[in-house]
Design an enzyme around this catalytic site. Structure first.
Site, PDB file in Angstrom:
ATOM      1  N   ASP A 166      26.340  40.696  12.639  1.00 33.06           N
ATOM      2  CA  ASP A 166      26.840  39.364  12.585  1.00 33.06           C
ATOM      3  C   ASP A 166      27.077  38.850  10.931  1.00 33.06           C
ATOM      4  O   ASP A 166      26.475  39.453  10.081  1.00 33.06           O
ATOM      5  CB  ASP A 166      25.845  38.439  13.214  1.00 33.06           C
ATOM      6  CG  ASP A 166      26.240  37.041  13.507  1.00 33.06           C
ATOM      7  OD1 ASP A 166      27.613  36.974  13.385  1.00 33.06           O
ATOM      8  OD2 ASP A 166      25.337  36.198  13.612  1.00 33.06           O
ATOM      9  N   HIS A 184      35.548  41.562   8.584  1.00 26.54           N
ATOM     10  CA  HIS A 184      35.464  42.667   9.460  1.00 26.54           C
ATOM     11  C   HIS A 184      35.805  43.971   8.722  1.00 26.54           C
ATOM     12  O   HIS A 184      35.301  45.137   8.721  1.00 26.54           O
ATOM     13  CB  HIS A 184      36.343  42.440  10.668  1.00 26.54           C
ATOM     14  CG  HIS A 184      35.982  41.101  11.343  1.00 26.54           C
ATOM     15  ND1 HIS A 184      34.755  40.988  11.853  1.00 26.54           N
ATOM     16  CD2 HIS A 184      37.031  40.151  12.064  1.00 26.54           C
ATOM     17  CE1 HIS A 184      34.810  39.802  12.514  1.00 26.54           C
ATOM     18  NE2 HIS A 184      36.178  39.297  12.679  1.00 26.54           N
ATOM     19  N   LEU A 208      23.189  62.664  15.890  1.00 21.23           N
ATOM     20  CA  LEU A 208      23.130  61.205  16.413  1.00 21.23           C
ATOM     21  C   LEU A 208      24.333  60.937  17.434  1.00 21.23           C
ATOM     22  O   LEU A 208      25.417  61.322  17.325  1.00 21.23           O
ATOM     23  CB  LEU A 208      23.395  60.676  14.851  1.00 21.23           C
ATOM     24  CG  LEU A 208      23.691  58.931  15.204  1.00 21.23           C
ATOM     25  CD1 LEU A 208      22.496  58.507  15.473  1.00 21.23           C
ATOM     26  CD2 LEU A 208      24.332  58.138  13.674  1.00 21.23           C
TER      27      LEU A 208
HETATM   28  C1  FPP Z   1      30.370  39.432  13.704  1.00 24.87           C
HETATM   29  O1  FPP Z   1      30.819  38.979  12.675  1.00 24.87           O
HETATM   30  C2  FPP Z   1      31.219  40.795  13.775  1.00 24.87           C
HETATM   31  C3  FPP Z   1      32.255  40.966  14.761  1.00 24.87           C
HETATM   32  C4  FPP Z   1      32.488  40.273  15.863  1.00 24.87           C
HETATM   33  C5  FPP Z   1      32.928  42.528  14.795  1.00 24.87           C
HETATM   34  C6  FPP Z   1      32.188  43.511  14.204  1.00 24.87           C
HETATM   35  C7  FPP Z   1      33.134  44.625  13.636  1.00 24.87           C
HETATM   36  C8  FPP Z   1      33.057  45.414  12.628  1.00 24.87           C
HETATM   37  C9  FPP Z   1      31.865  45.440  11.708  1.00 24.87           C
HETATM   38  C10 FPP Z   1      34.502  46.270  12.387  1.00 24.87           C
HETATM   39  C11 FPP Z   1      34.054  47.596  12.324  1.00 24.87           C
HETATM   40  C12 FPP Z   1      33.204  48.116  13.314  1.00 24.87           C
HETATM   41  C13 FPP Z   1      33.435  49.678  13.695  1.00 24.87           C
HETATM   42  C14 FPP Z   1      32.444  49.851  14.854  1.00 24.87           C
HETATM   43  C15 FPP Z   1      34.454  50.470  13.186  1.00 24.87           C
HETATM   44  P1  FPP Z   1      31.390  37.183  13.053  1.00 24.87           P
HETATM   45  O2  FPP Z   1      32.731  37.212  13.006  1.00 24.87           O
HETATM   46  O3  FPP Z   1      30.739  36.764  14.313  1.00 24.87           O
HETATM   47  O4  FPP Z   1      30.868  36.323  11.621  1.00 24.87           O
HETATM   48  P2  FPP Z   1      30.515  34.856  11.618  1.00 24.87           P
HETATM   49  O5  FPP Z   1      29.302  34.685  12.512  1.00 24.87           O
HETATM   50  O6  FPP Z   1      30.050  34.699  10.335  1.00 24.87           O
HETATM   51  O7  FPP Z   1      31.674  34.135  12.384  1.00 24.87           O
END
Ligand code: FPP
Length: 241
Positions: free
Chosen positions: A22, A39, A133
């Site tokens: 997050d 992201h 893994l």
């Molecule tokens: C949450 O942050 C994150 C996500 C919904 C997406 C996670 C994705 C990645 C890290 C991209 C790459 C992943 C892989 C497996 C290749 P948020 O957008 O909810 O953040 P906020 O709470 O600050 O709005």
């Protein structure tokens, strides 16, 4: 001073760690960028944590990459995130193979747009023989979707007399979940300060230790991961006994 990695007890390592990644959006906004920049930087953390997990011989690492609820985000963000996820997985597949990492996915993969699902299944097939893994990506996943889907399948099998009411127990329910064959997590990490589960692995975390950190996901590095494991090792787990 010793690092967290050096302080880990090799006899008490977890088998399965799950992470709610997050804070990407907040990390980007704090720097004056669009959320997708967060992201993109989160990918570096995914790489770091996967490497860290492989280094200590962890068997399962599950990452919450896209929730059922995430479909409700602006179309532009959903599209960019999907593209980033699938491109990253494709690009990293040779490295996964080199490091004996097996890719798995949990969630409603059928919902992934265009050929994203196909590409993902292709990478899963290419790494299927690896024995180190297991990297489990939760994509279009939510625990309530998973449990509802399991109830639907159990009901169908009951009606078709494939099972009887007496067969229904903990193990049978587990075998109808999308996590079938994956042990329950020992430790669940959530980054970025929020202390909630957000519809993640509700059935599987019955006895999981929870760890919350203020660090935003794009800042999360190997030592943060080892710190969480060190913290986990200081706890006594009784499993209700
Ligand atoms: C949450 O942050 C994150 C996500 C919904 C997406 C996670 C994705 C990645 C890290 C991209 C790459 C992943 C892989 C497996 C290749 P948020 O957008 O909810 O953040 P906020 O709470 O600050 O709005």
């Amino acid at each position: 001073m010793l690092t967290y990695k050096e302080q880990l007890n090799p006899d008490r390592l977890p088998t399965h760690i799950a992470i709610i990644m997050d804070g990407n959006g907040r990390w980007a906004k704090e720097r004056g960028y669009e959320r997708i920049f967060g992201h993109q930087n989160g990918v570096t953390s995914v790489r770091e944590v996967t490497e860290a997990a492989a280094e200590i011989g962890l068997k399962f690492l599950t990452l919450y990459a896209f929730s059922t609820e995430n479909w409700g985000r602006p179309q532009e963000e959903v599209g960019a995130l999907m593209e980033l996820l699938v491109d990253t997985i494709e690009k990293e597949t040779p490295t996964l193979n080199k490091n004996n990492v097996r890719l798995l996915a949990i969630g409603d993969i059928k919902r992934l747009p265009g050929n994203a699902g196909e590409k993902l299944l292709g990478c899963i097939r290419q790494t299927a023989g690896n024995t180190g893994l297991s990297l489990v990506l939760a994509l279009s996943y939510s625990a309530r979707w998973e449990i509802t889907d399991a109830i639907r399948q159990i009901s169908a099998d009951l009606c078709a007399s494939k099972i009887t009411e007496k067969d229904i127990n903990d193990d049978l329910v587990s075998s109808y979940l999308t996590t079938k064959g994956i042990p329950d997590p020992d430790l669940l990490i959530r980054t970025s300060g929020e202390q909630r589960i957000s519809n993640f692995l509700l059935w599987q975390i019955a006895y999981t230790e929870l760890y919350f950190t203020e660090t935003h996901w794009p800042d999360f590095r190997k030592e943060n991961f080892y710190e969480a494991i060190y913290n986990f090792q200081q706890r006594e787990r009784r499993f209700g006994k």
